[in-house]
Scaffold this motif. Sequence first.
Motif, mmCIF file in Angstrom:
data_model
loop_
_atom_site.group_PDB
_atom_site.id
_atom_site.type_symbol
_atom_site.label_atom_id
_atom_site.label_comp_id
_atom_site.label_asym_id
_atom_site.label_seq_id
_atom_site.Cartn_x
_atom_site.Cartn_y
_atom_site.Cartn_z
ATOM 1 N N GLU A 40 19.819 -85.987 -22.060
ATOM 2 C CA GLU A 40 18.832 -85.907 -20.974
ATOM 3 C C GLU A 40 18.152 -84.538 -20.959
ATOM 4 O O GLU A 40 16.950 -84.420 -20.781
ATOM 5 N N GLN A 41 18.944 -83.477 -21.169
ATOM 6 C CA GLN A 41 18.385 -82.128 -21.183
ATOM 7 C C GLN A 41 17.446 -81.939 -22.370
ATOM 8 O O GLN A 41 16.369 -81.360 -22.239
ATOM 9 N N VAL A 42 17.824 -82.455 -23.520
ATOM 10 C CA VAL A 42 16.975 -82.345 -24.706
ATOM 11 C C VAL A 42 15.645 -83.057 -24.459
ATOM 12 O O VAL A 42 14.582 -82.556 -24.835
ATOM 13 N N ARG A 43 15.691 -84.195 -23.816
ATOM 14 C CA ARG A 43 14.460 -84.930 -23.498
ATOM 15 C C ARG A 43 13.559 -84.102 -22.577
ATOM 16 O O ARG A 43 12.345 -84.062 -22.765
ATOM 17 N N LYS A 44 14.135 -83.430 -21.590
ATOM 18 C CA LYS A 44 13.345 -82.576 -20.692
ATOM 19 C C LYS A 44 12.692 -81.436 -21.473
ATOM 20 O O LYS A 44 11.531 -81.104 -21.246
ATOM 21 N N TRP A 45 13.456 -80.831 -22.400
ATOM 22 C CA TRP A 45 12.892 -79.764 -23.230
ATOM 23 C C TRP A 45 11.748 -80.298 -24.086
ATOM 24 O O TRP A 45 10.728 -79.644 -24.257
ATOM 25 N N ALA A 52 3.207 -78.137 -23.061
ATOM 26 C CA ALA A 52 2.678 -76.808 -23.390
ATOM 27 C C ALA A 52 1.826 -76.872 -24.653
ATOM 28 O O ALA A 52 0.783 -76.220 -24.746
ATOM 29 N N LEU A 53 2.247 -77.669 -25.600
ATOM 30 C CA LEU A 53 1.498 -77.832 -26.848
ATOM 31 C C LEU A 53 0.126 -78.451 -26.584
ATOM 32 O O LEU A 53 -0.880 -78.011 -27.141
ATOM 33 N N LEU A 66 -1.832 -66.324 -24.505
ATOM 34 C CA LEU A 66 -1.186 -65.821 -23.290
ATOM 35 C C LEU A 66 -2.160 -65.010 -22.448
ATOM 36 O O LEU A 66 -2.149 -65.101 -21.214
ATOM 37 N N SER A 67 -3.021 -64.236 -23.116
ATOM 38 C CA SER A 67 -3.961 -63.383 -22.368
ATOM 39 C C SER A 67 -5.029 -64.184 -21.632
ATOM 40 O O SER A 67 -5.615 -63.689 -20.676
ATOM 41 N N VAL A 68 -5.269 -65.433 -22.058
ATOM 42 C CA VAL A 68 -6.249 -66.265 -21.357
ATOM 43 C C VAL A 68 -5.573 -67.265 -20.418
ATOM 44 O O VAL A 68 -6.202 -68.189 -19.920
ATOM 45 N N GLY A 69 -4.266 -67.067 -20.187
ATOM 46 C CA GLY A 69 -3.587 -67.865 -19.183
ATOM 47 C C GLY A 69 -2.709 -69.000 -19.657
ATOM 48 O O GLY A 69 -2.093 -69.686 -18.846
ATOM 49 N N TRP A 70 -2.625 -69.238 -20.968
ATOM 50 C CA TRP A 70 -1.737 -70.301 -21.444
ATOM 51 C C TRP A 70 -0.288 -69.922 -21.162
ATOM 52 O O TRP A 70 0.108 -68.775 -21.306
ATOM 53 N N GLN A 71 0.498 -70.896 -20.738
ATOM 54 C CA GLN A 71 1.910 -70.673 -20.454
ATOM 55 C C GLN A 71 2.765 -71.506 -21.392
ATOM 56 O O GLN A 71 2.596 -72.723 -21.475
ATOM 57 N N PRO A 72 3.680 -70.876 -22.131
ATOM 58 C CA PRO A 72 4.591 -71.649 -22.984
ATOM 59 C C PRO A 72 5.580 -72.431 -22.132
ATOM 60 O O PRO A 72 5.709 -72.191 -20.929
ATOM 61 N N SER A 73 6.286 -73.348 -22.761
ATOM 62 C CA SER A 73 7.232 -74.198 -22.041
ATOM 63 C C SER A 73 8.448 -73.432 -21.546
ATOM 64 O O SER A 73 9.092 -73.847 -20.590
ATOM 65 N N GLY A 74 8.785 -72.346 -22.216
ATOM 66 C CA GLY A 74 9.997 -71.612 -21.870
ATOM 67 C C GLY A 74 11.200 -72.081 -22.663
ATOM 68 O O GLY A 74 12.233 -71.435 -22.677
ATOM 69 N N VAL A 75 11.073 -73.210 -23.350
ATOM 70 C CA VAL A 75 12.167 -73.725 -24.170
ATOM 71 C C VAL A 75 12.346 -72.797 -25.364
ATOM 72 O O VAL A 75 11.402 -72.483 -26.063
ATOM 73 N N MET A 101 21.301 -79.846 -14.427
ATOM 74 C CA MET A 101 21.376 -78.672 -15.292
ATOM 75 C C MET A 101 20.087 -77.904 -15.123
ATOM 76 O O MET A 101 19.005 -78.479 -15.024
ATOM 77 N N ALA A 102 20.180 -76.581 -15.121
ATOM 78 C CA ALA A 102 18.993 -75.752 -15.018
ATOM 79 C C ALA A 102 18.153 -75.925 -16.264
ATOM 80 O O ALA A 102 18.656 -76.143 -17.345
ATOM 81 N N MET A 103 16.858 -75.840 -16.110
ATOM 82 C CA MET A 103 15.948 -75.934 -17.240
ATOM 83 C C MET A 103 15.036 -74.730 -17.226
ATOM 84 O O MET A 103 14.667 -74.253 -16.150
ATOM 85 N N PRO A 104 14.669 -74.219 -18.392
ATOM 86 C CA PRO A 104 13.732 -73.084 -18.405
ATOM 87 C C PRO A 104 12.462 -73.452 -17.645
ATOM 88 O O PRO A 104 12.038 -74.601 -17.640
ATOM 89 N N ALA A 105 11.864 -72.474 -17.009
ATOM 90 C CA ALA A 105 10.629 -72.702 -16.265
ATOM 91 C C ALA A 105 9.543 -73.185 -17.200
ATOM 92 O O ALA A 105 9.449 -72.755 -18.332
ATOM 93 N N THR A 106 8.739 -74.110 -16.732
ATOM 94 C CA THR A 106 7.628 -74.610 -17.532
ATOM 95 C C THR A 106 6.333 -74.056 -16.976
ATOM 96 O O THR A 106 6.245 -73.721 -15.804
ATOM 97 N N GLY A 107 5.383 -73.961 -17.850
ATOM 98 C CA GLY A 107 4.099 -73.403 -17.414
ATOM 99 C C GLY A 107 2.988 -74.380 -17.440
ATOM 100 O O GLY A 107 3.013 -75.452 -17.842
#
Length: 107
Positions: A40-45, A52-53, A66-75, A101-107
């Motif tokens: 389940e966690q892998v699916r969320k990642w 993000a892609l 990043l400088s123009v505001g794109w946010q990576p997934s955090g994974v 389970m905690a998940m990295p913040a998404t952007g």
Amino acid sequence: SKPLPDIPVWELARLIDPTSIEYDRKHGRPERFWKYPDVEQVRKWEVASHEALKRYPWGLTREEALSVGWQPSGVGEGECIWKQWPMKDGRRVPPAEGEAMAMPATG
């Protein structure tokens, strides 16, 4: 020296690398974290990474994006998910089934 990177391709090598063995023992890293992931966690990642892609401004470098505001997934960035797991008998264990389970913040 430092332990091997905590990524799937190095999973088996961590078992024979003395520095990684010591690091993993001290930090309670699960021995086969990447071999037996929480599906389940892998699916969320996966979903977070794909989102993000889709938002990535193609044609720019990561720094430019990043400088123009794109946010990576955090994974794959920052602390490993297993470091958030509770300790039990000197090892970190995944939360019981049904616990969040905690998940990295998404952007």
